[in-house]
Structure formats: structure tokens, C-alpha cells
Design a protein around this motif. Structure first.
Motif, mmCIF file in Angstrom:
data_model
loop_
_atom_site.group_PDB
_atom_site.id
_atom_site.type_symbol
_atom_site.label_atom_id
_atom_site.label_comp_id
_atom_site.label_asym_id
_atom_site.label_seq_id
_atom_site.Cartn_x
_atom_site.Cartn_y
_atom_site.Cartn_z
ATOM 1 N N CYS A 19 74.280 22.648 -21.052
ATOM 2 C CA CYS A 19 73.437 22.872 -19.874
ATOM 3 C C CYS A 19 74.002 23.933 -18.953
ATOM 4 O O CYS A 19 73.337 24.358 -18.026
ATOM 5 C CB CYS A 19 73.254 21.564 -19.087
ATOM 6 N N TYR A 43 70.922 33.222 -17.370
ATOM 7 C CA TYR A 43 70.080 32.744 -18.471
ATOM 8 C C TYR A 43 70.941 32.293 -19.640
ATOM 9 O O TYR A 43 70.748 31.220 -20.199
ATOM 10 C CB TYR A 43 69.104 33.848 -18.922
ATOM 11 N N SER A 46 72.705 28.934 -18.790
ATOM 12 C CA SER A 46 71.923 27.736 -18.481
ATOM 13 C C SER A 46 70.677 27.531 -19.325
ATOM 14 O O SER A 46 70.148 26.428 -19.364
ATOM 15 C CB SER A 46 71.505 27.756 -17.006
ATOM 16 N N CYS A 47 70.198 28.558 -19.988
ATOM 17 C CA CYS A 47 68.885 28.466 -20.642
ATOM 18 C C CYS A 47 68.918 28.755 -22.139
ATOM 19 O O CYS A 47 68.081 28.238 -22.894
ATOM 20 C CB CYS A 47 67.905 29.433 -19.985
ATOM 21 N N CYS A 50 68.605 26.324 -25.287
ATOM 22 C CA CYS A 50 67.288 25.798 -25.695
ATOM 23 C C CYS A 50 66.279 26.899 -26.011
ATOM 24 O O CYS A 50 65.436 26.739 -26.880
ATOM 25 C CB CYS A 50 66.714 24.891 -24.609
ATOM 26 N N HIS A 51 66.357 28.019 -25.290
ATOM 27 C CA HIS A 51 65.349 29.072 -25.434
ATOM 28 C C HIS A 51 65.826 30.252 -26.271
ATOM 29 O O HIS A 51 65.072 31.201 -26.471
ATOM 30 C CB HIS A 51 64.912 29.572 -24.056
ATOM 31 N N GLY A 60 63.336 24.837 -26.997
ATOM 32 C CA GLY A 60 62.323 25.211 -26.003
ATOM 33 C C GLY A 60 61.513 26.390 -26.505
ATOM 34 O O GLY A 60 61.861 27.033 -27.497
ATOM 35 N N ILE A 79 61.437 26.586 -13.444
ATOM 36 C CA ILE A 79 62.904 26.499 -13.491
ATOM 37 C C ILE A 79 63.413 25.420 -12.548
ATOM 38 O O ILE A 79 64.265 24.605 -12.916
ATOM 39 C CB ILE A 79 63.544 27.861 -13.143
ATOM 40 N N GLY A 82 61.135 21.851 -13.471
ATOM 41 C CA GLY A 82 60.993 21.434 -14.859
ATOM 42 C C GLY A 82 59.528 21.382 -15.263
ATOM 43 O O GLY A 82 58.626 21.495 -14.442
ATOM 44 N N ARG A 83 59.330 21.209 -16.564
ATOM 45 C CA ARG A 83 57.967 21.125 -17.091
ATOM 46 C C ARG A 83 58.056 20.632 -18.524
ATOM 47 O O ARG A 83 58.865 21.108 -19.300
ATOM 48 C CB ARG A 83 57.312 22.499 -17.043
ATOM 49 N N MET A 86 61.411 20.147 -20.435
ATOM 50 C CA MET A 86 62.467 20.869 -19.736
ATOM 51 C C MET A 86 62.820 20.162 -18.431
ATOM 52 O O MET A 86 61.952 19.932 -17.599
ATOM 53 C CB MET A 86 62.002 22.291 -19.416
ATOM 54 N N LEU A 90 68.209 23.020 -13.395
ATOM 55 C CA LEU A 90 69.323 23.663 -14.093
ATOM 56 C C LEU A 90 69.797 24.891 -13.327
ATOM 57 O O LEU A 90 70.966 25.238 -13.365
ATOM 58 C CB LEU A 90 68.926 24.049 -15.517
#
Length: 107
Positions: A19, A43, A46-47, A50-51, A60, A79, A82-83, A86, A90
Motif C-alpha cells: 500500500c 503513484y 501507493s498505486c 494494483c494498477h 485494479g 483517490i 475510494g470506489r 479500491m 491511500l
């Protein structure tokens, strides 16, 4: 029982490490003489787990065309809050804004 508990702690540590963390990101040289922006660095911390490292998606969705689908404000909202699968939070504040602006340019 100890093995199960150890496994639980080990897997939790891996998930938390994926994370990301920290809120310090500055431009720094990348390989090949390129520079990595603060947003891209955030990015990747933290991202990307998953992406994808190159916005290609993974667990993601792909984000290589996020700006064609969402406005910068909508990306910031996703961000921060969340959605779907996700989690929110974060990135927050200025960090979330930087990454949202960077992603909004991806069309």
C-alpha cells in the motif's frame, strides 16, 4: 497454531507494504536520464501494486486513459474516498491532487 499466526502476520505485512507509505516525493532522476515527477513517484509507491507500473492495470483497472474518462476532480474524489474495491485514503491532500492532475493528463 504458531505457524498460522506467523503466516497471518507475514501476509499482513506484505499487504501493508504494497500500500506504500510516506508523503515525501520529489523529482528524481530515473534510469536513462529521464526524470520521475513527484506525482509519478507517489503513484509508484501507493498505486502501482494494483494498477501496474505502467498504468496497464492488474488487480485494479488500467489508468493509461483515466483522463479521458474522468475529470481531475473526479479522480481526486476516487483517490481520497475510494470506489468499488479500491480503498480510500491511500493518498490525501496535496499528494492526491498531484496524482489526480497527472492521471487526468492521461487520455
Amino acid at each position: 497454531m504458531k505457524k498460522k499466526l506467523f503466516g497471518l502476520f507475514a501476509s499482513t505485512a506484505i499487504v501493508l507494504a504494497a500500500c506504500g507509505g510516506g508523503n515525501t516525493a520529489t523529482e528524481k532522476p530515473a534510469t536513462g536520464g529521464e526524470t520521475v515527477s513527484a506525482a509519478e513517484s507517489l503513484y509508484k509507491k501507493s498505486c502501482a501494486s494494483c494498477h501496474g507500473q505502467n498504468l496497464e492495470g492488474g488487480v485494479g483497472p488500467a489508468l493509461d486513459k483515466a483522463g479521458g474518462k474522468f475529470s481531475q476532480d473526479e479522480i481526486t474524489d476516487i483517490i481520497v474516498n475510494g470506489r468499488g474495491g479500491m480503498p480510500g485514503g491511500l493518498l490525501r491532500g496535496e499528494d492526491a491532487d498531484k496524482v489526480a492532475e497527472w492521471l487526468a493528463a492521461k487520455k
